[in-house]
Design a protein around this motif. Structure first.
Motif, PDB file in Angstrom:
ATOM      1  N   TRP A 177       0.429  -1.486  -0.075  1.00  0.00           N
ATOM      2  CA  TRP A 177       0.108  -0.148  -0.016  1.00  0.00           C
ATOM      3  C   TRP A 177       0.459   1.287   0.228  1.00  0.00           C
ATOM      4  O   TRP A 177       0.832   2.011  -0.593  1.00  0.00           O
ATOM      5  N   ALA A 178       1.933   1.734   1.231  1.00  0.00           N
ATOM      6  CA  ALA A 178       2.577   2.869   0.454  1.00  0.00           C
ATOM      7  C   ALA A 178       3.504   2.427  -0.453  1.00  0.00           C
ATOM      8  O   ALA A 178       3.730   4.148  -0.992  1.00  0.00           O
ATOM      9  N   TYR A 179       3.805   1.371  -1.067  1.00  0.00           N
ATOM     10  CA  TYR A 179       5.054   1.540  -2.250  1.00  0.00           C
ATOM     11  C   TYR A 179       4.096   1.864  -2.772  1.00  0.00           C
ATOM     12  O   TYR A 179       4.401   2.897  -4.434  1.00  0.00           O
ATOM     13  N   THR A 180       3.019   1.126  -3.352  1.00  0.00           N
ATOM     14  CA  THR A 180       2.103   2.394  -4.180  1.00  0.00           C
ATOM     15  C   THR A 180       1.511   3.509  -4.451  1.00  0.00           C
ATOM     16  O   THR A 180       1.286   3.971  -5.204  1.00  0.00           O
ATOM     17  N   CYS A 181       1.194   4.050  -3.117  1.00  0.00           N
ATOM     18  CA  CYS A 181       0.942   5.384  -2.391  1.00  0.00           C
ATOM     19  C   CYS A 181       1.855   6.074  -2.832  1.00  0.00           C
ATOM     20  O   CYS A 181       2.077   7.944  -3.808  1.00  0.00           O
ATOM     21  N   LYS A 182       2.719   5.362  -2.755  1.00  0.00           N
ATOM     22  CA  LYS A 182       4.355   6.597  -3.239  1.00  0.00           C
ATOM     23  C   LYS A 182       4.280   6.789  -4.689  1.00  0.00           C
ATOM     24  O   LYS A 182       4.524   7.951  -5.487  1.00  0.00           O
ATOM     25  N   LEU A 183       4.507   5.882  -5.326  1.00  0.00           N
ATOM     26  CA  LEU A 183       4.819   5.361  -6.384  1.00  0.00           C
ATOM     27  C   LEU A 183       3.502   5.148  -8.143  1.00  0.00           C
ATOM     28  O   LEU A 183       4.392   5.026  -9.505  1.00  0.00           O
TER      29      LEU A 183
END
Length: 360
Positions: A177-183
């Protein structure tokens, strides 16, 4: 006193790609947890620019859209546990248009106090964790709450059903989720894409039946075994406080060197497995027992959970979705073992042995 909380909105977030139906049977690793309290986390993000307009127009939309994208890789989290009358155990089922509960709130609590090292009432955390909906017929897999602390930051509260996922899987999802939110539209790394193959969990000794029989025995008086309501947990006294103690890398290395000296000087000398976990767990265990004091003859024990993915034969993928935990126990001990001058060393020996046994 529990801080006041303003509930702004409660909605559902569905996976961005949800055209398929997915059914996952629970393994004996999962069934151990199906009636127990959900795992709850609160993750804080400090952001001085977190005004209400910025929160509403930027933070919340980004979190919801990236959550929707992440759920498309983790469809079971948007589903629910059900127990068909003809089945011997619950099943995790996702159907198109299923979704997760997503609560938005605002708090007047002191963000610095909740994220600092000073003591504060444990009850201050309770409003920051969403409710996980369960009933006799079904149970949600996970729910989320995002709470704004104006001009201080925000937090993400998570309530997850332990029969659906363990800490390894939960962390993998939060990272995705954090990866998708950032990138945004970047593809997930392979190690963050879950594997759902239940055939990798072997059960030649029929542990599943043993687990279910134990549940039937425990629940025959207080609950219907097929009810998916979570068992009630004892209320924590409002006098209980929470605070954080930091062990730096230097602290841990100092403790490690101390154990090496004491171990080499003991009779007989023994080389210990002094990983960061062994050192930290042993030190915390010793401090807790000494702080509590009381009768030196009182019985005590310890337990920690072990990720079994790499320990099974054959090993299963590290990105396996679900539970794959086993407890490691140290029981039938007395407090006096840890209250003397060599208490820390005694704890480290026991915990080191417990970890060593996992390799056998």
């Amino acid at each position: 006193m529990v801080s006041s909380l303003n509930m702004i909105d409660v909605s559902r977030v569905t996976p961005s790609d949800s055209s398929e139906t997915l059914t996952l049977p629970l393994t004996f690793f999962d069934l151990i947890w199906y009636k127990l309290h959900p795992v709850e986390r609160v993750i804080f993000y400090r952001l001085a620019d977190a005004t209400r307009p910025f929160f509403d127009s930027v933070i919340v939309p980004n979190l919801k859209s990236s959550l929707s994208s992440s759920l498309s890789h983790y469809l079971p989290l948007a589903g629910k546990l059900v127990w068909d009358s003809l089945d011997k155990k619950p099943t995790l089922v996702y159907s198109p248009n299923d979704g997760v509960s997503f609560t938005i709130a605002e708090s007047k609590a002191d963000f610095s106090l909740l994220t600092g090292n000073k003591p504060f009432p444990t009850a201050e955390f309770y409003p920051l964790v969403p409710e996980l909906r369960t009933s006799d017929e079904s149970a949600s897999a996970v729910s989320f709450q995002v709470t704004l602390f104006p001009n201080q930051g925000f937090c993400v509260g998570v309530a997850a059903h332990h029969a659906v996922l363990d800490g390894k899987t939960a962390t993998m999802f939060l990272k995705s989720w954090a990866y998708t939110c950032k990138l945004q539209h970047a593809s997930l790394p392979q190690d963050l894409i879950p594997i759902y193959d239940r055939t990798v969990i072997k059960d030649p000794n029929d542990i599943e039946t043993e687990v279910m029989n134990q549940w039937k025995s425990k629940l025959k008086i207080i609950s219907d075994v097929k009810s998916l309501k979570i068992l009630p947990t004892p209320e924590i006294s409002p006098d209980v406080v929470r605070f954080t103690l930091d062990l730096t890398r230097e602290d841990i290395q100092t403790l490690r060197e101390r154990l090496k000296r004491e171990s080499s000087a003991s009779s007989p000398p023994k080389e210990l497995r002094l990983s960061t976990f062994v050192v930290t767990f042993s030190y915390a265990l010793t401090c807790l027992i000494r702080a509590r004091g009381g009768d030196p003859k009182r019985p005590i024990g310890y337990v920690f959970s072990v990720d079994c993915r790499s320990l099974l034969d054959p090993p299963i993928p590290s990105n396996y979705f679900g539970n794959c935990l086993s407890p490691s126990f140290g029981i039938k001990l007395t407090a006096e073992t840890f209250m003397g001058e060599e208490g820390f060393l005694s704890a480290a020996r026991m915990v080191s042995d417990s970890v060593e046994e996992l390799d056998e």
